[in-house]
Design an enzyme around this catalytic site. Structure first.
Site, PDB file in Angstrom:
ATOM      1  N   LYS A 160      49.876  30.600  46.066  1.00 11.40           N
ATOM      2  CA  LYS A 160      50.153  31.302  44.815  1.00 11.40           C
ATOM      3  C   LYS A 160      49.752  32.756  45.109  1.00 11.40           C
ATOM      4  CE  LYS A 160      48.931  33.394  40.866  1.00 11.40           C
ATOM      5  NZ  LYS A 160      49.960  34.433  41.013  1.00 11.40           N
ATOM      6  N   HIS A 161      50.758  33.564  45.370  1.00  6.98           N
ATOM      7  CA  HIS A 161      50.478  34.956  45.745  1.00  6.98           C
ATOM      8  C   HIS A 161      50.399  35.812  44.485  1.00  6.98           C
ATOM      9  CE1 HIS A 161      49.800  37.930  48.661  1.00  6.98           C
ATOM     10  NE2 HIS A 161      50.645  37.554  49.588  1.00  6.98           N
ATOM     11  N   SER A 163      51.345  38.408  41.678  1.00  2.00           N
ATOM     12  CA  SER A 163      52.665  38.488  41.045  1.00  2.00           C
ATOM     13  C   SER A 163      53.467  39.721  41.450  1.00  2.00           C
ATOM     14  CB  SER A 163      52.502  38.458  39.522  1.00  2.00           C
ATOM     15  OG  SER A 163      52.050  37.186  39.137  1.00  2.00           O
ATOM     16  N   GLU A 234      36.628  34.812  48.433  1.00  2.00           N
ATOM     17  CA  GLU A 234      36.461  36.147  49.018  1.00  2.00           C
ATOM     18  C   GLU A 234      36.748  37.138  47.901  1.00  2.00           C
ATOM     19  OE1 GLU A 234      35.332  36.566  51.854  1.00  2.00           O
ATOM     20  OE2 GLU A 234      35.922  34.902  53.132  1.00  2.00           O
ATOM     21  N   LEU A 235      35.700  37.719  47.341  1.00  4.43           N
ATOM     22  CA  LEU A 235      35.904  38.525  46.133  1.00  4.43           C
ATOM     23  C   LEU A 235      35.696  40.010  46.418  1.00  4.43           C
ATOM     24  CD1 LEU A 235      34.237  36.026  43.652  1.00  4.43           C
ATOM     25  CD2 LEU A 235      36.578  36.077  44.486  1.00  4.43           C
ATOM     26  N   CYS A 268      38.849  45.365  50.128  1.00  7.78           N
ATOM     27  CA  CYS A 268      37.547  44.828  49.717  1.00  7.78           C
ATOM     28  C   CYS A 268      36.453  45.317  50.655  1.00  7.78           C
ATOM     29  CB  CYS A 268      37.611  43.306  49.713  1.00  7.78           C
ATOM     30  SG  CYS A 268      38.203  42.639  51.262  1.00  7.78           S
TER      31      CYS A 268
HETATM   32  P1  NAP Z   1      43.127  39.582  41.124  1.00  7.52           P
HETATM   33  O1  NAP Z   1      43.658  40.153  39.883  1.00  7.52           O
HETATM   34  O2  NAP Z   1      41.927  38.753  41.069  1.00  7.52           O
HETATM   35  O3  NAP Z   1      44.340  38.777  41.784  1.00  7.52           O
HETATM   36  C1  NAP Z   1      44.179  37.998  42.937  1.00  7.52           C
HETATM   37  C2  NAP Z   1      44.954  36.708  42.779  1.00  7.52           C
HETATM   38  O4  NAP Z   1      44.337  35.892  41.786  1.00  7.52           O
HETATM   39  C3  NAP Z   1      46.388  36.910  42.310  1.00  7.52           C
HETATM   40  O5  NAP Z   1      47.208  35.956  42.935  1.00  7.52           O
HETATM   41  C4  NAP Z   1      46.292  36.681  40.821  1.00  7.52           C
HETATM   42  O6  NAP Z   1      47.524  36.292  40.246  1.00  7.52           O
HETATM   43  C5  NAP Z   1      45.295  35.559  40.768  1.00  7.52           C
HETATM   44  N1  NAP Z   1      44.547  35.455  39.520  1.00  7.52           N
HETATM   45  C6  NAP Z   1      44.143  36.461  38.707  1.00  7.52           C
HETATM   46  N2  NAP Z   1      43.442  35.949  37.674  1.00  7.52           N
HETATM   47  C7  NAP Z   1      43.420  34.614  37.814  1.00  7.52           C
HETATM   48  C8  NAP Z   1      42.861  33.542  37.078  1.00  7.52           C
HETATM   49  N3  NAP Z   1      42.161  33.748  35.972  1.00  7.52           N
HETATM   50  N4  NAP Z   1      43.033  32.288  37.524  1.00  7.52           N
HETATM   51  C9  NAP Z   1      43.725  32.057  38.658  1.00  7.52           C
HETATM   52  N5  NAP Z   1      44.284  33.018  39.406  1.00  7.52           N
HETATM   53  C10 NAP Z   1      44.125  34.300  39.012  1.00  7.52           C
HETATM   54  O7  NAP Z   1      42.773  40.670  42.205  1.00  7.52           O
HETATM   55  P2  NAP Z   1      43.587  41.972  42.558  1.00  7.52           P
HETATM   56  O8  NAP Z   1      43.256  42.993  41.556  1.00  7.52           O
HETATM   57  O9  NAP Z   1      44.990  41.641  42.803  1.00  7.52           O
HETATM   58  O10 NAP Z   1      42.910  42.319  43.967  1.00  7.52           O
HETATM   59  C11 NAP Z   1      41.845  43.168  44.068  1.00  7.52           C
HETATM   60  C12 NAP Z   1      40.526  42.445  44.205  1.00  7.52           C
HETATM   61  O11 NAP Z   1      40.547  41.555  45.304  1.00  7.52           O
HETATM   62  C13 NAP Z   1      39.413  43.424  44.492  1.00  7.52           C
HETATM   63  O12 NAP Z   1      38.281  43.088  43.757  1.00  7.52           O
HETATM   64  C14 NAP Z   1      39.169  43.232  45.977  1.00  7.52           C
HETATM   65  O13 NAP Z   1      37.903  43.630  46.416  1.00  7.52           O
HETATM   66  C15 NAP Z   1      39.404  41.784  46.126  1.00  7.52           C
HETATM   67  N6  NAP Z   1      39.689  41.458  47.513  1.00  7.52           N
HETATM   68  C16 NAP Z   1      38.747  40.776  48.221  1.00  7.52           C
HETATM   69  C17 NAP Z   1      38.950  40.491  49.548  1.00  7.52           C
HETATM   70  C18 NAP Z   1      37.925  39.752  50.367  1.00  7.52           C
HETATM   71  O14 NAP Z   1      38.262  39.300  51.438  1.00  7.52           O
HETATM   72  N7  NAP Z   1      36.703  39.605  49.895  1.00  7.52           N
HETATM   73  C19 NAP Z   1      40.137  40.888  50.154  1.00  7.52           C
HETATM   74  C20 NAP Z   1      41.076  41.569  49.413  1.00  7.52           C
HETATM   75  C21 NAP Z   1      40.824  41.838  48.080  1.00  7.52           C
HETATM   76  P3  NAP Z   1      48.445  37.338  39.420  1.00  7.52           P
HETATM   77  O15 NAP Z   1      48.827  38.412  40.367  1.00  7.52           O
HETATM   78  O16 NAP Z   1      49.572  36.513  38.976  1.00  7.52           O
HETATM   79  O17 NAP Z   1      47.583  37.855  38.299  1.00  7.52           O
END
Ligand code: NAP
Length: 484
Positions: A160-161, A163, A234-235, A268
């Site tokens: 699930k990538h 959107s 991984e947040l 991240c």
């Molecule tokens: P995000 O909003 O959390 O989205 C990541 C994924 O999670 C998307 O596929 C999103 O789907 C899904 N998602 C969002 N809310 C959800 C929920 N309540 N339940 C289930 N799935 C959900 O993150 P982002 O803003 O795209 O990415 C940035 C964040 O990722 C930053 O905090 C960054 O530090 C972190 N990150 C961490 C790492 C690591 O390795 N630690 C690597 C890269 C990025 P939708 O797109 O459909 O909303």
């Protein structure tokens, strides 16, 4: 959030997709489970052949998939090509090493005897169908670093990538299919985040891995906890970058620029908080700010551009609010601090910012100027929150204990960077910094052979290396009694 490709350099919607319906999700879950029953019995040589073939195809597709990524999320095109190449290398690494990483283990004769057995084998067996919820920032790499080890271990994957990267998501499914993986081994589910709970609760899904924000991680972990299913998270991160007086200051400042703005500042593991010893603080700021000012901002498809737009309009709004809050509370911007203006000196194609296409793009896209903030303190949101864009905060500290205390004064603990030539200082940092990595005299980067992951609110579990492939294994004790 609609499932769509929207070019962040222009704001233009290029393609939209309807999310999968319940019936199609059901069909794909069934397929994933059936595929697992077959894939789990294959040997490592077969799995390696498939993954090496996927790596070859990816190499051949490098230019094409790089353009897709840049168009969907705005990373500079050279970085997109490098990401594709890195994915192919990681696939080959796991294809070569998985058999040894997952080889049977045999406890010592004394321990076997002590356990009452004639012999004991510890075997790494696959878990089943693994759901991967992935972010857009490294849209190929985040998926491959889960998929390569998971598939080599004999699992099947459901992606699930995010959107906003459907093109990359569909490319990945097609890549594994063309490589010869049986139908159902790796599938992309074009669904919104609201569908994740139902999929994760399905009995055919064994485990989940999520890379993304803290709220998304908390939500998936809560459901998985309720279902007692294994997860890797991984947040976010707000990695510190310490600079001590013995450091190579030019090297530190140049690396600091790259470490902060890689991927348009949306990584991240980007260094985000620069914690500098007072003796070298001003000299570091001068070099660092000069480097940030000199960056070329513009259309990410332009080969000369170093910083493109932010991936989403909301991402830019969030970043603007964070910087505005800091400035309101007394922070000072040494450079940047807002959207590029027609006088921005770093636009691709000319210093005046009036250069035809470059200027048009800067106006329309979700750009933000590389920014350095000083005089940041704990009243400001940016002190605790992750700045997901090209914005650095610089702090002045009197000594190493103060630097380490500040480094640890964060809800996150993903990685960290330390610049010093003093071995005693290195030893102290290795002992005391609360993070999943400490990189000395360099910047944090992932590599297939090295464990990757964090502590505190940066998540748990590890990706890559032996640790990453074993996350999705059923570590099975095979105990044979004396009569055997
Ligand atoms: P995000 O909003 O959390 O989205 C990541 C994924 O999670 C998307 O596929 C999103 O789907 C899904 N998602 C969002 N809310 C959800 C929920 N309540 N339940 C289930 N799935 C959900 O993150 P982002 O803003 O795209 O990415 C940035 C964040 O990722 C930053 O905090 C960054 O530090 C972190 N990150 C961490 C790492 C690591 O390795 N630690 C690597 C890269 C990025 P939708 O797109 O459909 O909303």
């Amino acid at each position: 959030m609609p499932i769509a490709t929207v070019n962040p350099a222009t704001g233009e919607t290029l393609r939209t997709f309807d999310p999968l319906g319940a019936e199609e999700i059901e069909r794909r879950l069934a397929l994933a489970r059936t595929a697992f029953e077959q894939h789990r019995t294959t040997d490592f040589a077969t799995r390696s052949r498939l993954l090496n073939r996927a790596a070859d195809l990816l190499d051949a597709d490098e230019d094409r998939i790089a353009r897709v990524m840049t168009t969907e999320m705005g990373k500079p095109i050279a970085a997109a090509r490098a990401e594709a190449a890195k994915c192919a290398r990681a696939m080959r690494w796991y294809a070569r090493h998985a058999a040894e990483l997952l080889a049977d283990e045999h406890p010592s004769a004394a321990d076997v005897q002590d356990s009452g057995a004639a012999r004991v084998t510890v075997r790494y067996r696959p878990l089943g169908v693994v759901l991967a919820v992935m972010p857009w920032n490294f849209p190929l790499w985040q998926v491959v670093r889960f998929a390569a080890p998971a598939l080599m271990a004999g699992n099947t994957g459901l992606l699930k990538h995010a959107s906003n990267v459907p093109g990359t998501a569909l490319y990945l499914e097609d890549l594994f299919r063309r490589a010869g993986y049986p139908e159902g081994c790796f599938q992309t589910l074009l669904v919104g985040s609201a569908a994740v709970e139902g999929i994760l609760r399905d009995r055919r899904v064994a485990a989940a891995t999520l890379t993304g924000s803290e709220p998304a991680g908390r939500s998936v972990a809560a459901v998985a906890g309720d279902e007692v299913k294994h997860t890797v998270l991984e947040l976010g991160g707000s990695d510190p970058f310490l600079v001590m007086p013995s450091a190579d200051l030019d090297g530190a400042a140049a690396t600091a620029v790259t470490a902060r703005v890689q991927n348009n500042g949306q990584s991240c593991i980007a260094a985000k908080r620069f914690i500098v010893h007072t003796d070298v603080h001003d000299a570091f700021c001068e070099r660092f700010t000069a480097g940030m000012r000199a960056l070329v901002l513009g259309d990410p498809l332009d080969e000369s551009v170093q910083v493109g737009p932010l991936a989403t309009e909301k991402g830019r709004t969030d970043l603007e609010e964070l910087v505005d809050d800091a400035l309101r509370h007394g922070a000072r911007a040494l450079c940047g601090g807002g959207r590029p203006t027609p006088t921005t000196g770093s636009a691709a194609g000319g210093g005046s910012g009036t250069h035809g296409d470059a200027h048009t793009t800067l106006d329309k896209g979700w750009y933000y100027e590389p920014t350095v903030l000083t005089e940041v303190d704990e009243r400001m949101r940016i002190h605790r929150e992750e700045a997901f864009g090209p914005v650095a905060t610089v702090y002045r500290v009197p000594d190493l204990p103060a630097a380490i205390a500040l480094a640890n004064d964060s809800p996150f603990g993903l990685s960290s960077n330390v610049w010093t030539r003093d071995e005693d200082e290195m030893a102290l940092c290795a002992r005391d910094i609360e993070a999943g990595g400490v990189f000395f005299n360099g910047m944090t980067a992932s590599h297939p052979a090295l464990p990757f992951g964090g502590v505190k609110r940066s998540g748990y579990g590890r990706e890559l290396s032996a640790h990453g492939i074993r996350e999705f294994c059923n570590i099975t004790t095979l105990w044979y009694g004396p009569g055997h």
